[in-house]
Motif scaffolding. Structure first.
Motif, PDB file in Angstrom:
ATOM      1  N   ARG A  27      -6.379  -5.430  22.336  1.00 47.39           N
ATOM      2  CA  ARG A  27      -6.692  -6.783  21.876  1.00 47.39           C
ATOM      3  C   ARG A  27      -7.500  -6.462  20.501  1.00 47.39           C
ATOM      4  NH1 ARG A  27      -9.108  -8.502  26.069  1.00 47.39           N
ATOM      5  NH2 ARG A  27      -7.489  -9.414  27.262  1.00 47.39           N
ATOM      6  N   ALA A  30      -4.598  -5.352  17.810  1.00 42.08           N
ATOM      7  CA  ALA A  30      -3.724  -6.204  17.543  1.00 42.08           C
ATOM      8  C   ALA A  30      -4.781  -7.213  16.536  1.00 42.08           C
ATOM      9  CB  ALA A  30      -3.270  -7.159  18.754  1.00 42.08           C
ATOM     10  N   HIS A  31      -5.966  -7.449  16.731  1.00 45.82           N
ATOM     11  CA  HIS A  31      -6.859  -8.218  15.745  1.00 45.82           C
ATOM     12  C   HIS A  31      -7.135  -7.494  14.521  1.00 45.82           C
ATOM     13  CE1 HIS A  31     -10.047 -10.923  14.607  1.00 45.82           C
ATOM     14  NE2 HIS A  31     -10.705  -9.927  14.254  1.00 45.82           N
ATOM     15  N   HIS A  33      -4.863  -5.382  12.961  1.00 46.16           N
ATOM     16  CA  HIS A  33      -3.554  -5.411  12.606  1.00 46.16           C
ATOM     17  C   HIS A  33      -3.417  -6.882  11.871  1.00 46.16           C
ATOM     18  CE1 HIS A  33      -1.581  -1.961  14.776  1.00 46.16           C
ATOM     19  NE2 HIS A  33      -2.165  -1.409  13.886  1.00 46.16           N
ATOM     20  N   LYS A  34      -3.518  -7.898  12.673  1.00 42.74           N
ATOM     21  CA  LYS A  34      -3.662  -9.324  12.004  1.00 42.74           C
ATOM     22  C   LYS A  34      -4.524  -9.527  10.861  1.00 42.74           C
ATOM     23  CE  LYS A  34      -6.051 -12.427  12.805  1.00 42.74           C
ATOM     24  NZ  LYS A  34      -7.405 -13.029  12.036  1.00 42.74           N
ATOM     25  N   ASN A  35      -5.387  -8.877  10.806  1.00 45.95           N
ATOM     26  CA  ASN A  35      -6.507  -9.072   9.572  1.00 45.95           C
ATOM     27  C   ASN A  35      -5.718  -8.143   8.497  1.00 45.95           C
ATOM     28  OD1 ASN A  35      -8.220 -10.454  10.936  1.00 45.95           O
ATOM     29  ND2 ASN A  35      -9.777  -8.823  11.506  1.00 45.95           N
ATOM     30  N   LEU A  37      -2.695  -7.578   7.988  1.00 43.89           N
ATOM     31  CA  LEU A  37      -1.370  -8.201   7.681  1.00 43.89           C
ATOM     32  C   LEU A  37      -1.474  -9.691   6.983  1.00 43.89           C
ATOM     33  CD1 LEU A  37       0.958  -7.439  10.624  1.00 43.89           C
ATOM     34  CD2 LEU A  37       1.076  -6.401   8.374  1.00 43.89           C
ATOM     35  N   THR A  38      -2.749 -10.062   7.306  1.00 46.07           N
ATOM     36  CA  THR A  38      -2.958 -11.535   6.727  1.00 46.07           C
ATOM     37  C   THR A  38      -3.812 -11.361   5.530  1.00 46.07           C
ATOM     38  OG1 THR A  38      -4.544 -12.065   8.125  1.00 46.07           O
ATOM     39  CG2 THR A  38      -2.037 -12.664   8.600  1.00 46.07           C
TER      40      THR A  38
END
Length: 79
Positions: A27, A30-31, A33-35, A37-38
């Motif tokens: 988790r 993933a968090h 990576h999300k930060n 990528l965005t």
């Protein structure tokens, strides 16, 4: 990146990790990576150009060492 020295934990080779811990790590990754990528490109674009050619420079140096290494290893002409 955040320094996890005080919050981190190392486990020995023989310690087990349970499913809840695995899910927590996944988790968190993933968090992260999300930060990444965005993220707004205007915050980071153009700021990390100083060392962008380091890997290419290192590969050029290593490439020049390959032939002498092969000659010293007495494997020249062998497959």
């Amino acid at each position: 990146m955040e320094d996890l020295t005080l919050r981190g934990k190392t486990i020995s080779y023989f310690e087990n990790i349970n499913l809840a811990q695995v899910k927590s790590v996944i988790r968190a990754i993933a968090h992260m990576h999300k930060n990444v990528l965005t993220a707004d490109p205007s915050l980071w674009r153009g700021k990390f150009l100083k060392n962008q050619t380091v890997l290419a420079d290192v590969s050029n140096v290593l490439h020049s060492m390959i032939e002498p290494l092969i000659k010293k290893s007495k494997r020249e002409g062998k497959n």
